[in-house]
Design an enzyme around this catalytic site. Sequence first.
Site, PDB file in Angstrom:
ATOM      1  N   SER A  15      42.782  71.687  81.477  1.00  0.00           N
ATOM      2  CA  SER A  15      43.537  71.754  82.755  1.00  0.00           C
ATOM      3  C   SER A  15      44.971  71.532  82.620  1.00  0.00           C
ATOM      4  O   SER A  15      45.821  72.018  83.509  1.00  0.00           O
ATOM      5  CB  SER A  15      42.743  70.842  83.651  1.00  0.00           C
ATOM      6  OG  SER A  15      42.985  69.360  83.513  1.00  0.00           O
ATOM      7  N   ASN A  16      45.235  70.658  81.754  1.00  0.00           N
ATOM      8  CA  ASN A  16      46.763  70.385  81.431  1.00  0.00           C
ATOM      9  C   ASN A  16      47.487  71.548  80.867  1.00  0.00           C
ATOM     10  O   ASN A  16      48.596  71.959  81.150  1.00  0.00           O
ATOM     11  CB  ASN A  16      46.872  69.112  80.503  1.00  0.00           C
ATOM     12  CG  ASN A  16      46.720  67.580  81.157  1.00  0.00           C
ATOM     13  OD1 ASN A  16      47.565  67.488  81.917  1.00  0.00           O
ATOM     14  ND2 ASN A  16      45.639  67.152  81.002  1.00  0.00           N
ATOM     15  N   MET A  43      41.149  66.531  70.823  1.00  0.00           N
ATOM     16  CA  MET A  43      40.315  65.653  70.594  1.00  0.00           C
ATOM     17  C   MET A  43      40.187  65.327  69.319  1.00  0.00           C
ATOM     18  O   MET A  43      39.017  65.204  68.613  1.00  0.00           O
ATOM     19  CB  MET A  43      38.866  65.383  71.420  1.00  0.00           C
ATOM     20  CG  MET A  43      39.070  65.621  72.785  1.00  0.00           C
ATOM     21  SD  MET A  43      39.975  64.077  73.638  1.00  0.00           S
ATOM     22  CE  MET A  43      39.027  63.061  73.455  1.00  0.00           C
ATOM     23  N   ILE A  50      41.914  63.148  65.577  1.00  0.00           N
ATOM     24  CA  ILE A  50      42.747  62.206  64.921  1.00  0.00           C
ATOM     25  C   ILE A  50      43.372  63.182  63.813  1.00  0.00           C
ATOM     26  O   ILE A  50      42.787  63.873  63.113  1.00  0.00           O
ATOM     27  CB  ILE A  50      41.983  61.061  64.308  1.00  0.00           C
ATOM     28  CG1 ILE A  50      41.503  60.134  65.704  1.00  0.00           C
ATOM     29  CG2 ILE A  50      42.928  60.217  63.586  1.00  0.00           C
ATOM     30  CD1 ILE A  50      40.797  58.893  65.319  1.00  0.00           C
ATOM     31  N   ASN A  59      51.922  64.708  73.332  1.00  0.00           N
ATOM     32  CA  ASN A  59      50.503  64.304  73.608  1.00  0.00           C
ATOM     33  C   ASN A  59      50.581  63.755  75.159  1.00  0.00           C
ATOM     34  O   ASN A  59      51.603  63.217  75.466  1.00  0.00           O
ATOM     35  CB  ASN A  59      49.575  63.346  72.480  1.00  0.00           C
ATOM     36  CG  ASN A  59      48.254  63.322  72.968  1.00  0.00           C
ATOM     37  OD1 ASN A  59      47.511  63.941  73.341  1.00  0.00           O
ATOM     38  ND2 ASN A  59      48.002  61.949  72.875  1.00  0.00           N
ATOM     39  N   HIS A 104      48.339  61.077  77.319  1.00  0.00           N
ATOM     40  CA  HIS A 104      47.164  59.974  76.924  1.00  0.00           C
ATOM     41  C   HIS A 104      46.916  59.250  78.447  1.00  0.00           C
ATOM     42  O   HIS A 104      47.654  59.101  78.989  1.00  0.00           O
ATOM     43  CB  HIS A 104      47.635  58.968  76.003  1.00  0.00           C
ATOM     44  CG  HIS A 104      46.474  57.733  75.719  1.00  0.00           C
ATOM     45  ND1 HIS A 104      45.473  58.082  74.903  1.00  0.00           N
ATOM     46  CD2 HIS A 104      46.382  56.641  76.071  1.00  0.00           C
ATOM     47  CE1 HIS A 104      44.820  57.093  74.843  1.00  0.00           C
ATOM     48  NE2 HIS A 104      45.338  56.171  75.501  1.00  0.00           N
ATOM     49  N   THR A 106      53.240  60.421  66.918  1.00  0.00           N
ATOM     50  CA  THR A 106      53.560  59.884  65.359  1.00  0.00           C
ATOM     51  C   THR A 106      52.376  59.556  64.688  1.00  0.00           C
ATOM     52  O   THR A 106      51.143  59.612  65.367  1.00  0.00           O
ATOM     53  CB  THR A 106      54.213  58.554  65.573  1.00  0.00           C
ATOM     54  OG1 THR A 106      53.769  57.368  66.368  1.00  0.00           O
ATOM     55  CG2 THR A 106      55.795  58.771  66.151  1.00  0.00           C
ATOM     56  N   GLU A 145      50.833  56.959  64.037  1.00  0.00           N
ATOM     57  CA  GLU A 145      50.130  55.789  64.522  1.00  0.00           C
ATOM     58  C   GLU A 145      49.607  56.225  65.897  1.00  0.00           C
ATOM     59  O   GLU A 145      50.215  56.840  66.860  1.00  0.00           O
ATOM     60  CB  GLU A 145      50.887  54.375  64.926  1.00  0.00           C
ATOM     61  CG  GLU A 145      49.682  53.302  64.928  1.00  0.00           C
ATOM     62  CD  GLU A 145      50.710  51.812  65.480  1.00  0.00           C
ATOM     63  OE1 GLU A 145      49.940  50.980  65.903  1.00  0.00           O
ATOM     64  OE2 GLU A 145      52.037  51.804  65.134  1.00  0.00           O
ATOM     65  N   LEU A 146      48.237  55.984  66.140  1.00  0.00           N
ATOM     66  CA  LEU A 146      47.328  56.793  67.081  1.00  0.00           C
ATOM     67  C   LEU A 146      48.149  56.197  68.586  1.00  0.00           C
ATOM     68  O   LEU A 146      47.960  54.964  68.820  1.00  0.00           O
ATOM     69  CB  LEU A 146      45.767  56.676  67.009  1.00  0.00           C
ATOM     70  CG  LEU A 146      45.002  57.160  68.077  1.00  0.00           C
ATOM     71  CD1 LEU A 146      45.085  58.551  68.081  1.00  0.00           C
ATOM     72  CD2 LEU A 146      43.660  56.732  68.141  1.00  0.00           C
TER      73      LEU A 146
END
Length: 206
Positions: free
Chosen positions: A13-14, A90, A92, A107, A109, A141, A143-144
């Site tokens: 949807s995004n 979805m 990593i 991204n 979140h 970046t 780091e999640l």
Amino acid sequence: MKNIVILISGRGSNMQAIVRAARNEQWPCRIAAVISNRADAEGLQFAAQHGIPAEVVVSKDFATRDAFDAALQAVIDRFAPDLVVLAGFMRILTPKFVEHYAGRMLNIHPSLLPSFPGLATHRQALAAGVKVHGATVHFVTAELDHGPIVAQAAVPVLPGDTEDALAERILVEEHKIYPQSVRWFVEGRLSIDNGLVSIADEPQLA
Ligand code: GRF
């Protein structure tokens, strides 16, 4: 014209909100491709119906994260992207992949970062008892869920809220801040300095 590649895993949807805004507002860009890591992602149909090349790179088919990310990168780079947009993607991603798209991958979140990185953000918010929750658009970046923040939207957490109710309230805001952020990128208005994002020509406090 800037090329945008959008990565999805599901509903998309995004992605749809970004495609619609780009067309309606005639951004100087081309949505070059939509790529999913799942063949059954609903968003692929929308892409196909709107004449956008839709590709699938099935993550399950690869033995390692490195192998999947290398294959994904090869498909993405066929479209010469100026910007890669993760829209409910979805997975990593490996540091090598992230580095390849440094400064040109966004991204969204579903929390007000740096609160609640990772999964089940609405459950985390309800358990913490916060009174506001929301969504964040950020550069990716290694780091999640930690990159430089482009935009955020907040919503109230109401008595009796469920994870689904919160998700729905936040999604409405996601569909505003993600297209807005991508538009700023396309217009060349975003810069990152020391991990902080500036937006050119934003109204300033006097
Ligand atoms: C959104 O809530 C997004 O913030 C999260 O996953 C959801 C994806 O929804 N990362 P959609 O696929 O864009 O509809």
